[in-house]
Design a protein around this motif. Sequence first.
Motif, PDB file in Angstrom:
ATOM      1  N   ARG A   1       0.820  -1.212   0.000  1.00 16.34           N
ATOM      2  CA  ARG A   1       0.000   0.000   0.000  1.00 16.34           C
ATOM      3  C   ARG A   1       0.857   1.265   0.000  1.00 16.34           C
ATOM      4  N   GLU A   2       1.967   1.223   0.709  1.00 15.18           N
ATOM      5  CA  GLU A   2       2.869   2.381   0.714  1.00 15.18           C
ATOM      6  C   GLU A   2       3.414   2.648  -0.687  1.00 15.18           C
ATOM      7  N   HIS A   3       3.659   1.573  -1.435  1.00 11.35           N
ATOM      8  CA  HIS A   3       4.227   1.713  -2.781  1.00 11.35           C
ATOM      9  C   HIS A   3       3.249   2.344  -3.772  1.00 11.35           C
ATOM     10  N   LEU A   4       1.952   2.374  -3.451  1.00 10.21           N
ATOM     11  CA  LEU A   4       0.972   2.985  -4.350  1.00 10.21           C
ATOM     12  C   LEU A   4       1.246   4.468  -4.556  1.00 10.21           C
ATOM     13  N   ASN A   5       1.948   5.080  -3.608  1.00 10.40           N
ATOM     14  CA  ASN A   5       2.255   6.513  -3.709  1.00 10.40           C
ATOM     15  C   ASN A   5       3.754   6.774  -3.857  1.00 10.40           C
ATOM     16  N   CYS A   6       4.483   5.759  -4.293  1.00  5.21           N
ATOM     17  CA  CYS A   6       5.933   5.899  -4.482  1.00  5.21           C
ATOM     18  C   CYS A   6       6.235   6.926  -5.580  1.00  5.21           C
ATOM     19  N   SER A   7       7.340   7.635  -5.458  1.00  4.45           N
ATOM     20  CA  SER A   7       7.711   8.633  -6.477  1.00  4.45           C
ATOM     21  C   SER A   7       8.064   7.975  -7.814  1.00  4.45           C
ATOM     22  N   ASP A   8       8.456   6.723  -7.787  1.00  8.46           N
ATOM     23  CA  ASP A   8       8.792   5.971  -9.006  1.00  8.46           C
ATOM     24  C   ASP A   8       7.504   5.387  -9.593  1.00  8.46           C
ATOM     25  N   TRP A   9       7.114   5.833 -10.798  1.00  8.57           N
ATOM     26  CA  TRP A   9       5.848   5.393 -11.372  1.00  8.57           C
ATOM     27  C   TRP A   9       5.837   3.898 -11.656  1.00  8.57           C
ATOM     28  N   CYS A  10       6.993   3.327 -11.945  1.00 13.06           N
ATOM     29  CA  CYS A  10       7.059   1.879 -12.206  1.00 13.06           C
ATOM     30  C   CYS A  10       6.635   1.093 -10.952  1.00 13.06           C
ATOM     31  N   VAL A  11       7.051   1.595  -9.803  1.00 13.50           N
ATOM     32  CA  VAL A  11       6.687   0.946  -8.536  1.00 13.50           C
ATOM     33  C   VAL A  11       5.181   1.098  -8.299  1.00 13.50           C
ATOM     34  N   ARG A  12       4.641   2.297  -8.587  1.00 11.68           N
ATOM     35  CA  ARG A  12       3.194   2.511  -8.418  1.00 11.68           C
ATOM     36  C   ARG A  12       2.403   1.553  -9.303  1.00 11.68           C
ATOM     37  N   LYS A  13       2.870   1.387 -10.527  1.00  8.40           N
ATOM     38  CA  LYS A  13       2.182   0.503 -11.472  1.00  8.40           C
ATOM     39  C   LYS A  13       2.171  -0.937 -10.961  1.00  8.40           C
ATOM     40  N   GLU A  14       3.323  -1.415 -10.486  1.00 11.08           N
ATOM     41  CA  GLU A  14       3.415  -2.780  -9.973  1.00 11.08           C
ATOM     42  C   GLU A  14       2.585  -2.937  -8.694  1.00 11.08           C
ATOM     43  N   ALA A  15       2.545  -1.887  -7.890  1.00 14.61           N
ATOM     44  CA  ALA A  15       1.781  -1.946  -6.643  1.00 14.61           C
ATOM     45  C   ALA A  15       0.293  -2.131  -6.921  1.00 14.61           C
ATOM     46  N   ILE A  16      -0.202  -1.484  -7.987  1.00 18.81           N
ATOM     47  CA  ILE A  16      -1.613  -1.642  -8.365  1.00 18.81           C
ATOM     48  C   ILE A  16      -1.902  -3.094  -8.718  1.00 18.81           C
ATOM     49  N   LYS A  17      -1.046  -3.674  -9.548  1.00 17.34           N
ATOM     50  CA  LYS A  17      -1.243  -5.072  -9.953  1.00 17.34           C
ATOM     51  C   LYS A  17      -1.217  -6.005  -8.749  1.00 17.34           C
ATOM     52  N   THR A  18      -0.261  -5.773  -7.862  1.00 18.46           N
ATOM     53  CA  THR A  18      -0.117  -6.625  -6.683  1.00 18.46           C
ATOM     54  C   THR A  18      -1.319  -6.498  -5.756  1.00 18.46           C
ATOM     55  N   LEU A  19      -1.807  -5.265  -5.589  1.00 21.48           N
ATOM     56  CA  LEU A  19      -2.957  -5.034  -4.718  1.00 21.48           C
ATOM     57  C   LEU A  19      -4.163  -5.828  -5.201  1.00 21.48           C
ATOM     58  N   VAL A  20      -4.425  -5.769  -6.497  1.00 17.66           N
ATOM     59  CA  VAL A  20      -5.588  -6.460  -7.066  1.00 17.66           C
ATOM     60  C   VAL A  20      -5.460  -7.975  -6.905  1.00 17.66           C
ATOM     61  N   LYS A  21      -4.234  -8.476  -7.026  1.00 16.25           N
ATOM     62  CA  LYS A  21      -4.018  -9.929  -6.934  1.00 16.25           C
ATOM     63  C   LYS A  21      -4.094 -10.448  -5.501  1.00 16.25           C
ATOM     64  N   THR A  22      -3.727  -9.616  -4.535  1.00 16.38           N
ATOM     65  CA  THR A  22      -3.565 -10.118  -3.168  1.00 16.38           C
ATOM     66  C   THR A  22      -4.629  -9.656  -2.173  1.00 16.38           C
ATOM     67  N   ALA A  23      -5.381  -8.610  -2.506  1.00 17.55           N
ATOM     68  CA  ALA A  23      -6.353  -8.078  -1.540  1.00 17.55           C
ATOM     69  C   ALA A  23      -7.491  -9.071  -1.319  1.00 17.55           C
ATOM     70  N   PRO A  24      -7.887  -9.301  -0.068  1.00 15.29           N
ATOM     71  CA  PRO A  24      -9.022 -10.198   0.206  1.00 15.29           C
ATOM     72  C   PRO A  24     -10.327  -9.588  -0.293  1.00 15.29           C
ATOM     73  N   GLN A  25     -11.305 -10.429  -0.564  1.00 16.94           N
ATOM     74  CA  GLN A  25     -12.594  -9.968  -1.082  1.00 16.94           C
ATOM     75  C   GLN A  25     -13.264  -8.984  -0.128  1.00 16.94           C
ATOM     76  N   SER A  26     -12.968  -9.108   1.146  1.00 22.13           N
ATOM     77  CA  SER A  26     -13.572  -8.204   2.131  1.00 22.13           C
ATOM     78  C   SER A  26     -13.094  -6.757   1.946  1.00 22.13           C
ATOM     79  N   ASN A  27     -11.973  -6.591   1.228  1.00 22.49           N
ATOM     80  CA  ASN A  27     -11.436  -5.245   0.974  1.00 22.49           C
ATOM     81  C   ASN A  27     -11.813  -4.736  -0.414  1.00 22.49           C
ATOM     82  N   ARG A  28     -12.806  -5.350  -1.040  1.00 21.67           N
ATOM     83  CA  ARG A  28     -13.167  -5.045  -2.427  1.00 21.67           C
ATOM     84  C   ARG A  28     -13.409  -3.552  -2.662  1.00 21.67           C
ATOM     85  N   ASN A  29     -14.231  -2.931  -1.828  1.00 22.20           N
ATOM     86  CA  ASN A  29     -14.547  -1.511  -2.021  1.00 22.20           C
ATOM     87  C   ASN A  29     -13.313  -0.636  -1.884  1.00 22.20           C
ATOM     88  N   GLU A  30     -12.451  -0.979  -0.952  1.00 18.55           N
ATOM     89  CA  GLU A  30     -11.219  -0.205  -0.748  1.00 18.55           C
ATOM     90  C   GLU A  30     -10.317  -0.297  -1.978  1.00 18.55           C
TER      91      GLU A  30
END
Length: 206
Positions: A1-30
């Motif tokens: 989650r911290e990487h979502l706001n990283c100054s390096d856009w490549c890290v932000r991009k990867e963080a988005i992909k990782t979040l979608v793959k790993t977040a539990p269904q209970s966090n869907r709205n978030e």
Amino acid sequence: REHLNCSDWCVRKEAIKTLVKTAPQSNRNEVLETLVGKLEDSKIEVRMQAIECLESYTDGSDKWVISGIACRLVSKSRDVRNSAATILSKLLDAKMNATNSDILQRIKQGKIPTNSEVIGLLSQIITRGDEGYLDGFLKCMRHDALSIRRLASDAIQSICIPGQACVVEEIIRNLKHESPSVKCDSMLTLSKVVLKNDDRAVQIVQ
């Protein structure tokens, strides 16, 4: 989650992909809120990643996502408008008529739509008082950008039922927001949707 706001856009991009793959269904709205927010990222690569993930994460049944994205169609940034139009075209494909498809295409070409045009775009799928779509507009009443808050306010006034409880309660909560602008716009909106016999809300407006 911290990487979502990283100054390096490549890290932000990867963080988005990782979040979608790993977040539990209970966090869907978030997760969906994060993806919609990333449509306003400064790098097109990050925005496109957010669009790609939104397509896979929602099928259009998350009504607040559609209205939240629609509010970005009046962003001052052409890139943000383009991103919003791109994802809306895909989410609304089966529900759109030729006129609305044309509006989205013109937005991609640089047009800034009027609030009425955006509300008209959604009018064919929104029934009056639909709390799902209203939730997205209510979230946008807390947005930093004036143009987005004003569209959200106009949309709320157009589709809510006068005095609708979920709308009145959420706007009243906004009156505690740290931003004076958000509080001011929320108060103006509240004064337009409140019923005269709602003693508590009328008292707050006064």
